[in-house]
Structure formats: C-alpha cells, structure tokens
Scaffold this active site. Sequence first.
Site, PDB file in Angstrom:
ATOM      1  N   HIS A  24       0.755  -1.156  -0.036  1.00  0.00           N
ATOM      2  CA  HIS A  24      -0.058  -0.021  -0.183  1.00  0.00           C
ATOM      3  C   HIS A  24       0.889   1.487  -0.041  1.00  0.00           C
ATOM      4  O   HIS A  24       0.465   2.021  -0.628  1.00  0.00           O
ATOM      5  CB  HIS A  24      -0.825   0.050   1.329  1.00  0.00           C
ATOM      6  CG  HIS A  24      -1.981  -1.036   1.366  1.00  0.00           C
ATOM      7  ND1 HIS A  24      -2.233  -1.989   2.476  1.00  0.00           N
ATOM      8  CD2 HIS A  24      -2.860  -1.437   0.586  1.00  0.00           C
ATOM      9  CE1 HIS A  24      -3.038  -2.538   2.636  1.00  0.00           C
ATOM     10  NE2 HIS A  24      -3.506  -2.574   1.219  1.00  0.00           N
ATOM     11  N   LYS A  50     -17.262  -7.559   6.670  1.00  0.00           N
ATOM     12  CA  LYS A  50     -16.074  -8.101   7.334  1.00  0.00           C
ATOM     13  C   LYS A  50     -15.506  -7.322   8.616  1.00  0.00           C
ATOM     14  O   LYS A  50     -15.562  -5.853   8.289  1.00  0.00           O
ATOM     15  CB  LYS A  50     -14.839  -8.170   6.546  1.00  0.00           C
ATOM     16  CG  LYS A  50     -14.750  -9.635   5.787  1.00  0.00           C
ATOM     17  CD  LYS A  50     -13.526  -9.741   5.207  1.00  0.00           C
ATOM     18  CE  LYS A  50     -13.333  -8.963   3.879  1.00  0.00           C
ATOM     19  NZ  LYS A  50     -11.888  -8.884   3.252  1.00  0.00           N
ATOM     20  N   ARG A  99      -2.709  -5.976  -8.172  1.00  0.00           N
ATOM     21  CA  ARG A  99      -1.548  -7.050  -7.853  1.00  0.00           C
ATOM     22  C   ARG A  99      -1.254  -8.242  -9.096  1.00  0.00           C
ATOM     23  O   ARG A  99      -0.406  -8.429  -9.799  1.00  0.00           O
ATOM     24  CB  ARG A  99      -1.527  -7.925  -6.668  1.00  0.00           C
ATOM     25  CG  ARG A  99      -1.258  -7.008  -5.385  1.00  0.00           C
ATOM     26  CD  ARG A  99      -1.858  -7.215  -4.045  1.00  0.00           C
ATOM     27  NE  ARG A  99      -3.238  -7.470  -4.215  1.00  0.00           N
ATOM     28  CZ  ARG A  99      -4.048  -7.943  -3.267  1.00  0.00           C
ATOM     29  NH1 ARG A  99      -3.508  -8.034  -1.915  1.00  0.00           N
ATOM     30  NH2 ARG A  99      -5.200  -8.134  -3.296  1.00  0.00           N
ATOM     31  N   SER A 137      -3.188  -7.645   3.072  1.00  0.00           N
ATOM     32  CA  SER A 137      -3.453  -7.331   4.615  1.00  0.00           C
ATOM     33  C   SER A 137      -3.846  -8.875   5.362  1.00  0.00           C
ATOM     34  O   SER A 137      -3.361  -9.194   6.364  1.00  0.00           O
ATOM     35  CB  SER A 137      -4.484  -6.231   4.649  1.00  0.00           C
ATOM     36  OG  SER A 137      -3.977  -5.230   4.277  1.00  0.00           O
TER      37      SER A 137
END
Length: 174
Positions: A24, A50, A99, A137
């Site tokens: 990040h 979440k 990514r 993460s």
Amino acid sequence: MAEQPSIGGTAICPGSYDPVTLGHVDIISRAAHVFDRVVVGVVNHPVRKKKTLFTVEERVGFLEAELEKLRNVQVKAFDTLLVDFAREHSAKAIVKGLRAISDFEFEFEMNQLNRKLAPDIESMYLFSAPQFTFLSSSGVKELATFGGDLDDLVPPRVAARLQEALMRPRNETI
Ligand code: PNS
C-alpha cells in the site's frame, strides 16, 4: 533519472488498510509523485461484512506514521460512498493498486459501479511492484497468527502490533 509524468490535481487512494502493508505504501507514494495531492481514504463502515482487526483510529494512525514524510498526502477516515468522499475532496481520480488477475474481477466491478455513480471521476490502477504482488493484509494477518516473519511486508510498528494482537502462544493446541 527520467522526469516523472505529472497528472496534477487530487487523487483518492481508498482501502480498508487492515493493516497497511508496504505494498500500500508503495502505491500511495507513487500516486503522490504524479498527483499534486493524495487523500488516503480509510473505510470506516460499521455495516461492512468483514469486521476489521484494527479500529479505524489505529488504521489511520499506522498510515499517518508511515506517510508523514510525504508532504502532499493526507489520511482521512470515511463512511460514505467512495465517490462522495472523492467529491468532498474535489478529487478527479481514484487510484488503486492491482496485484494479479485475482484482483481484476473485484476491481472491474468496483470500477463500473463507481463510474455509473460518478462518470467524471476516473478510476486509475497502478501495477504493484514485483516484490509486493503476493502481499495482502489478510496474508500478513495469517502469517502473524503463526509467528511468521513480517519483515519487508509491513512497517515495523505494524508488525509489532500484529504480533501482539494475533500471535498464538507456542504451546496452544488446536
Ligand atoms: O478492498 P477494500 O480495501 O476493502 O476496498 C474498499 C473500497 C472502498 C476501495 C471498495 O470497497 C470500493 O471501491 N467501494 C466502492 C463502493 C463504495 O463506495 N462503498 C462504500 C465504502 S465506505
């Protein structure tokens, strides 16, 4: 070194950042090179599916500590639609990292939704640097739970807090 292409104006770098990773930080730093101002938007939405490991204050704090040297970067929590947050800051772009193919489907959908709501705000994607293409993460939380090495993945203060929050005692059985 070649001159950086400059886009100017304000960009939003949004995310949950639970917690911030060095991937990040790389994306935000690169956005800060090409935009005049970057506002890092930290999602603070209690109805999101979440639950986060870190509170929004902690997530903002980690980012602020890591980005303090970048004079044109600010960190702010938000609990509205992303495009409304972008408008509030007169941003012309939303910048995210990409990514791998696995990110593409989610980002494709988000891009279409955000474009429908605000066609004037451009979504732009920066490819992750090769050393961060595997980094997430949730991956670092998994590593921390089992005592894995977090060097080169998250800032040192984040690694310490992750280990404190998640590391299972060695003699704990399943
Ligand atoms: O994968 P992340 O980090 O949880 O992504 C968060 C975010 C806000 C970038 C993503 O969910 C998105 O682009 N959402 C667009 C829809 C929206 O505005 N949701 C409200 C978020 S408070």
